[in-house]
Design a protein around this motif. Structure first.
Motif, PDB file in Angstrom:
ATOM      1  N   ALA A   1      -7.091 -15.438  17.931  1.00  0.00           N
ATOM      2  CA  ALA A   1      -6.846 -13.994  18.037  1.00  0.00           C
ATOM      3  C   ALA A   1      -6.163 -13.697  19.374  1.00  0.00           C
ATOM      4  O   ALA A   1      -5.185 -12.941  19.437  1.00  0.00           O
ATOM      5  CB  ALA A   1      -8.150 -13.223  17.905  1.00  0.00           C
ATOM      6  N   ASP A   2      -6.650 -14.342  20.428  1.00  0.00           N
ATOM      7  CA  ASP A   2      -6.063 -14.135  21.753  1.00  0.00           C
ATOM      8  C   ASP A   2      -4.629 -14.651  21.823  1.00  0.00           C
ATOM      9  O   ASP A   2      -3.808 -14.128  22.576  1.00  0.00           O
ATOM     10  CB  ASP A   2      -6.910 -14.831  22.837  1.00  0.00           C
ATOM     11  CG  ASP A   2      -8.284 -14.182  22.990  1.00  0.00           C
ATOM     12  OD1 ASP A   2      -8.446 -13.028  22.520  1.00  0.00           O
ATOM     13  OD2 ASP A   2      -9.192 -14.821  23.551  1.00  0.00           O
ATOM     14  N   LEU A   3      -4.329 -15.687  21.039  1.00  0.00           N
ATOM     15  CA  LEU A   3      -2.974 -16.258  21.040  1.00  0.00           C
ATOM     16  C   LEU A   3      -1.971 -15.408  20.264  1.00  0.00           C
ATOM     17  O   LEU A   3      -0.784 -15.698  20.248  1.00  0.00           O
ATOM     18  CB  LEU A   3      -2.992 -17.650  20.397  1.00  0.00           C
ATOM     19  CG  LEU A   3      -3.406 -18.847  21.239  1.00  0.00           C
ATOM     20  CD1 LEU A   3      -3.335 -20.109  20.385  1.00  0.00           C
ATOM     21  CD2 LEU A   3      -2.513 -18.990  22.456  1.00  0.00           C
ATOM     22  N   GLY A   4      -2.490 -14.392  19.555  1.00  0.00           N
ATOM     23  CA  GLY A   4      -1.572 -13.535  18.807  1.00  0.00           C
ATOM     24  C   GLY A   4      -1.680 -13.676  17.293  1.00  0.00           C
ATOM     25  O   GLY A   4      -0.741 -13.364  16.570  1.00  0.00           O
ATOM     26  N   TYR A   5      -2.818 -14.178  16.830  1.00  0.00           N
ATOM     27  CA  TYR A   5      -3.070 -14.231  15.383  1.00  0.00           C
ATOM     28  C   TYR A   5      -4.331 -13.433  15.081  1.00  0.00           C
ATOM     29  O   TYR A   5      -5.372 -13.999  14.733  1.00  0.00           O
ATOM     30  CB  TYR A   5      -3.222 -15.687  14.920  1.00  0.00           C
ATOM     31  CG  TYR A   5      -2.016 -16.537  15.243  1.00  0.00           C
ATOM     32  CD1 TYR A   5      -0.877 -16.486  14.444  1.00  0.00           C
ATOM     33  CD2 TYR A   5      -2.006 -17.362  16.365  1.00  0.00           C
ATOM     34  CE1 TYR A   5       0.247 -17.247  14.747  1.00  0.00           C
ATOM     35  CE2 TYR A   5      -0.884 -18.126  16.680  1.00  0.00           C
ATOM     36  CZ  TYR A   5       0.229 -18.065  15.868  1.00  0.00           C
ATOM     37  OH  TYR A   5       1.336 -18.810  16.176  1.00  0.00           O
ATOM     38  N   PRO A   6      -4.248 -12.114  15.192  1.00  0.00           N
ATOM     39  CA  PRO A   6      -5.445 -11.280  15.092  1.00  0.00           C
ATOM     40  C   PRO A   6      -6.043 -11.194  13.689  1.00  0.00           C
ATOM     41  O   PRO A   6      -7.200 -10.797  13.542  1.00  0.00           O
ATOM     42  CB  PRO A   6      -4.955  -9.899  15.561  1.00  0.00           C
ATOM     43  CG  PRO A   6      -3.495  -9.904  15.261  1.00  0.00           C
ATOM     44  CD  PRO A   6      -3.028 -11.319  15.450  1.00  0.00           C
ATOM     45  N   ASP A   7      -5.244 -11.561  12.647  1.00  0.00           N
ATOM     46  CA  ASP A   7      -5.772 -11.458  11.279  1.00  0.00           C
ATOM     47  C   ASP A   7      -6.201 -12.797  10.706  1.00  0.00           C
ATOM     48  O   ASP A   7      -6.638 -12.885   9.566  1.00  0.00           O
ATOM     49  CB  ASP A   7      -4.694 -10.889  10.335  1.00  0.00           C
ATOM     50  CG  ASP A   7      -4.179  -9.564  10.816  1.00  0.00           C
ATOM     51  OD1 ASP A   7      -4.992  -8.775  11.340  1.00  0.00           O
ATOM     52  OD2 ASP A   7      -2.960  -9.322  10.692  1.00  0.00           O
ATOM     53  N   PHE A   8      -6.009 -13.835  11.484  1.00  0.00           N
ATOM     54  CA  PHE A   8      -6.324 -15.184  11.030  1.00  0.00           C
ATOM     55  C   PHE A   8      -7.810 -15.288  10.731  1.00  0.00           C
ATOM     56  O   PHE A   8      -8.654 -14.962  11.551  1.00  0.00           O
ATOM     57  CB  PHE A   8      -5.934 -16.160  12.142  1.00  0.00           C
ATOM     58  CG  PHE A   8      -5.947 -17.616  11.735  1.00  0.00           C
ATOM     59  CD1 PHE A   8      -4.775 -18.246  11.343  1.00  0.00           C
ATOM     60  CD2 PHE A   8      -7.121 -18.357  11.784  1.00  0.00           C
ATOM     61  CE1 PHE A   8      -4.767 -19.591  10.996  1.00  0.00           C
ATOM     62  CE2 PHE A   8      -7.117 -19.700  11.427  1.00  0.00           C
ATOM     63  CZ  PHE A   8      -5.938 -20.319  11.032  1.00  0.00           C
ATOM     64  N   ARG A   9      -8.167 -15.765   9.538  1.00  0.00           N
ATOM     65  CA  ARG A   9      -9.594 -15.854   9.225  1.00  0.00           C
ATOM     66  C   ARG A   9     -10.080 -17.304   9.244  1.00  0.00           C
ATOM     67  O   ARG A   9      -9.293 -18.243   9.170  1.00  0.00           O
ATOM     68  CB  ARG A   9      -9.899 -15.164   7.895  1.00  0.00           C
ATOM     69  CG  ARG A   9      -9.205 -15.782   6.717  1.00  0.00           C
ATOM     70  CD  ARG A   9      -9.667 -15.133   5.402  1.00  0.00           C
ATOM     71  NE  ARG A   9      -9.438 -16.103   4.352  1.00  0.00           N
ATOM     72  CZ  ARG A   9      -8.732 -15.866   3.256  1.00  0.00           C
ATOM     73  NH1 ARG A   9      -8.230 -14.679   3.020  1.00  0.00           N
ATOM     74  NH2 ARG A   9      -8.549 -16.808   2.353  1.00  0.00           N
ATOM     75  N   MET A  10     -11.371 -17.449   9.342  1.00  0.00           N
ATOM     76  CA  MET A  10     -11.962 -18.782   9.482  1.00  0.00           C
ATOM     77  C   MET A  10     -13.064 -18.969   8.449  1.00  0.00           C
ATOM     78  O   MET A  10     -13.993 -18.159   8.372  1.00  0.00           O
ATOM     79  CB  MET A  10     -12.534 -18.918  10.897  1.00  0.00           C
ATOM     80  CG  MET A  10     -13.055 -20.284  11.253  1.00  0.00           C
ATOM     81  SD  MET A  10     -11.769 -21.552  11.376  1.00  0.00           S
ATOM     82  CE  MET A  10     -11.052 -21.172  12.974  1.00  0.00           C
ATOM     83  N   ALA A  11     -12.951 -20.038   7.665  1.00  0.00           N
ATOM     84  CA  ALA A  11     -13.993 -20.374   6.691  1.00  0.00           C
ATOM     85  C   ALA A  11     -14.806 -21.543   7.219  1.00  0.00           C
ATOM     86  O   ALA A  11     -14.242 -22.537   7.686  1.00  0.00           O
ATOM     87  CB  ALA A  11     -13.364 -20.723   5.344  1.00  0.00           C
ATOM     88  N   ILE A  12     -16.115 -21.401   7.179  1.00  0.00           N
ATOM     89  CA  ILE A  12     -17.007 -22.415   7.752  1.00  0.00           C
ATOM     90  C   ILE A  12     -18.017 -22.854   6.692  1.00  0.00           C
ATOM     91  O   ILE A  12     -18.655 -22.024   6.042  1.00  0.00           O
ATOM     92  CB  ILE A  12     -17.747 -21.839   8.986  1.00  0.00           C
ATOM     93  CG1 ILE A  12     -16.721 -21.334  10.022  1.00  0.00           C
ATOM     94  CG2 ILE A  12     -18.682 -22.876   9.601  1.00  0.00           C
ATOM     95  CD1 ILE A  12     -17.338 -20.603  11.197  1.00  0.00           C
ATOM     96  N   ASN A  13     -18.148 -24.173   6.525  1.00  0.00           N
ATOM     97  CA  ASN A  13     -19.117 -24.704   5.554  1.00  0.00           C
ATOM     98  C   ASN A  13     -20.531 -24.637   6.111  1.00  0.00           C
ATOM     99  O   ASN A  13     -20.765 -24.985   7.271  1.00  0.00           O
ATOM    100  CB  ASN A  13     -18.783 -26.158   5.232  1.00  0.00           C
ATOM    101  CG  ASN A  13     -17.453 -26.289   4.504  1.00  0.00           C
ATOM    102  OD1 ASN A  13     -17.354 -25.969   3.323  1.00  0.00           O
ATOM    103  ND2 ASN A  13     -16.429 -26.725   5.217  1.00  0.00           N
ATOM    104  N   VAL A  14     -21.448 -24.210   5.275  1.00  0.00           N
ATOM    105  CA  VAL A  14     -22.857 -24.176   5.679  1.00  0.00           C
ATOM    106  C   VAL A  14     -23.646 -24.996   4.665  1.00  0.00           C
ATOM    107  O   VAL A  14     -23.532 -24.773   3.461  1.00  0.00           O
ATOM    108  CB  VAL A  14     -23.376 -22.718   5.714  1.00  0.00           C
ATOM    109  CG1 VAL A  14     -24.866 -22.679   5.999  1.00  0.00           C
ATOM    110  CG2 VAL A  14     -22.605 -21.900   6.746  1.00  0.00           C
ATOM    111  N   SER A  15     -24.387 -25.967   5.152  1.00  0.00           N
ATOM    112  CA  SER A  15     -25.126 -26.830   4.230  1.00  0.00           C
ATOM    113  C   SER A  15     -26.382 -26.115   3.746  1.00  0.00           C
ATOM    114  O   SER A  15     -26.829 -25.149   4.369  1.00  0.00           O
ATOM    115  CB  SER A  15     -25.497 -28.139   4.918  1.00  0.00           C
ATOM    116  OG  SER A  15     -26.550 -27.914   5.813  1.00  0.00           O
ATOM    117  N   HIS A  16     -26.972 -26.613   2.667  1.00  0.00           N
ATOM    118  CA  HIS A  16     -28.107 -25.855   2.117  1.00  0.00           C
ATOM    119  C   HIS A  16     -29.345 -25.904   3.013  1.00  0.00           C
ATOM    120  O   HIS A  16     -30.047 -24.915   3.110  1.00  0.00           O
ATOM    121  CB  HIS A  16     -28.391 -26.201   0.664  1.00  0.00           C
ATOM    122  CG  HIS A  16     -28.813 -27.605   0.420  1.00  0.00           C
ATOM    123  ND1 HIS A  16     -27.891 -28.613   0.204  1.00  0.00           N
ATOM    124  CD2 HIS A  16     -30.031 -28.174   0.391  1.00  0.00           C
ATOM    125  CE1 HIS A  16     -28.553 -29.744   0.032  1.00  0.00           C
ATOM    126  NE2 HIS A  16     -29.839 -29.512   0.140  1.00  0.00           N
TER     127      HIS A  16
END
Ligand code: C2E
Ligand code: MG
Ligand code: MG
Ligand code: MG
Length: 283
Positions: free
Chosen positions: A106-121
């Motif tokens: 976001a600081d680099l200039g990609y404010p809409d970039f989203r992040m998907a993170i895996n969560v184990s059970h």
């Protein structure tokens, strides 16, 4: 032939078993050491809009490279980490690292970039999960709307009510939820109705069946139709060729990730990759 060669060599079943167990313990010891020595890292695989090719964000994927330089795939070490409880601290580290990277982008200039993170059970079911999530978000100051947690349907087995409640709590915080590897697990329509998520990730195995000649996309087509019915976004994982991309578009799936677009890459490489694309777009 093999029988003849092995005759007289005592390899009772229990000895084989304990050898496998020893190998697992060895791997787990190495994993613990690698984690303490900060030798685990994340690779980021871009997710794109299938029509325009625009980058929407990335999925964070855990990587372990041994000191001898071997890559051990997450499918091999994550189950071990899960069984031993080590996945709780590793999972927190993954979340924190990916959120920092999201903040950085976001600081680099990609404010809409989203992040998907895996969560184990095991991580998701742990009572401290939501407080941990809140702590990480407070520390990293990310826009929560850009964060997506990927769960598999297996989290809900035997715990449908508590899972649904936790998902609702997390979505109330503004975070999105995706069901990963959708269609491979214990997919039941009633589970899908009870677990209110935002996105369905069509498993790679159903994408690889699409050969461009039209007849082998049965499950992918069903998942996309299901998503449309339930008002969920569908994303395809493992898109490897143009035929798959165009077929998915015909079926109404608008998002994808896969080697056709980019492989998972370390953070600095992702930044270079994004900059190169910006320059291409500017031409
Ligand atoms: P996943 O979440 O379904 O991740 C997608 C997997 O597909 C990744 O494998 C990715 O490298 C691979 N992939 C993506 N596009 C393509 C393609 O076009 N072709 C092929 N052949 N493969 C593709 P990876 O990185 O080996 O991860 C395997 C699994 O390990 C993940 O599957 C996820 O379940 C688990 N995992 C990875 N990182 C984490 C993590 O941080 N936490 C947890 N809990 N699980 C993780
Ligand atoms: Mg995933
Ligand atoms: Mg997946
Ligand atoms: Mg998968």
């Amino acid at each position: 032939q093999a029988k003849v060669l092995n005759r007289g060599r005592a390899t009772p079943f229990s000895a084989d078993l304990s050898e496998a167990a020893r190998a697992r313990i060895h791997l787990l010891t190495d994993l613990r050491a690698a984690f303490s020595a900060e030798r685990l890292f994340l690779a980021y695989q871009p997710q794109v809009d299938l029509i325009s090719g625009k980058v929407l964000g990335a999925e964070a994927l855990l990587r372990w490279q041994t000191q001898e330089g071997h890559s051990i795939p997450p499918d091999r070490f994550i189950p071990l980490a899960e069984q031993s409880g080590l996945m709780i601290p590793i999972g927190e580290w993954v979340l924190r690292t990916a959120c920092r990277q999201l903040r950085h982008l976001a600081d680099l200039g990609y404010p809409d970039f989203r992040m998907a993170i895996n969560v184990s059970h095991t991580q998701f079911r742990e009572p401290g999960f939501v407080p941990m999530l809140e702590r990480v978000l407070e520390d990293c100051r990310v826009n929560v709307e850009l964060l997506e947690l990927e769960l598999t349907e297996s989290v809900a087995i035997g715990h449908i009510d508590s899972t649904a409640a936790k998902i609702a709590e997390i979505r109330d915080m503004g975070i999105s939820l995706a069901l990963d590897d959708f269609g491979t697990g214990y997919s039941s329509l009633s589970i899908l109705k009870q677990l209110k998520v935002d996105r369905l990730k069509i498993d790679r195995s159903f994408i690889s069946e699409i050969d461009g000649r039209g007849d082998n996309s049965g499950i992918a087509e069903l998942v996309i139709a299901l998503g449309r019915q339930l008002d969920l976004i569908t994303i395809a994982e493992g898109v490897e060729n143009e035929a798959q991309r165009s077929h998915l578009l015909q079926l109404g799936c608008k998002e994808g990730q896969g080697f056709l677009f980019a492989r998972p890459m370390p953070a600095t490489e992702l930044e270079t990759w994004l900059t190169a694309r910006d320059n291409l777009d500017a031409v």
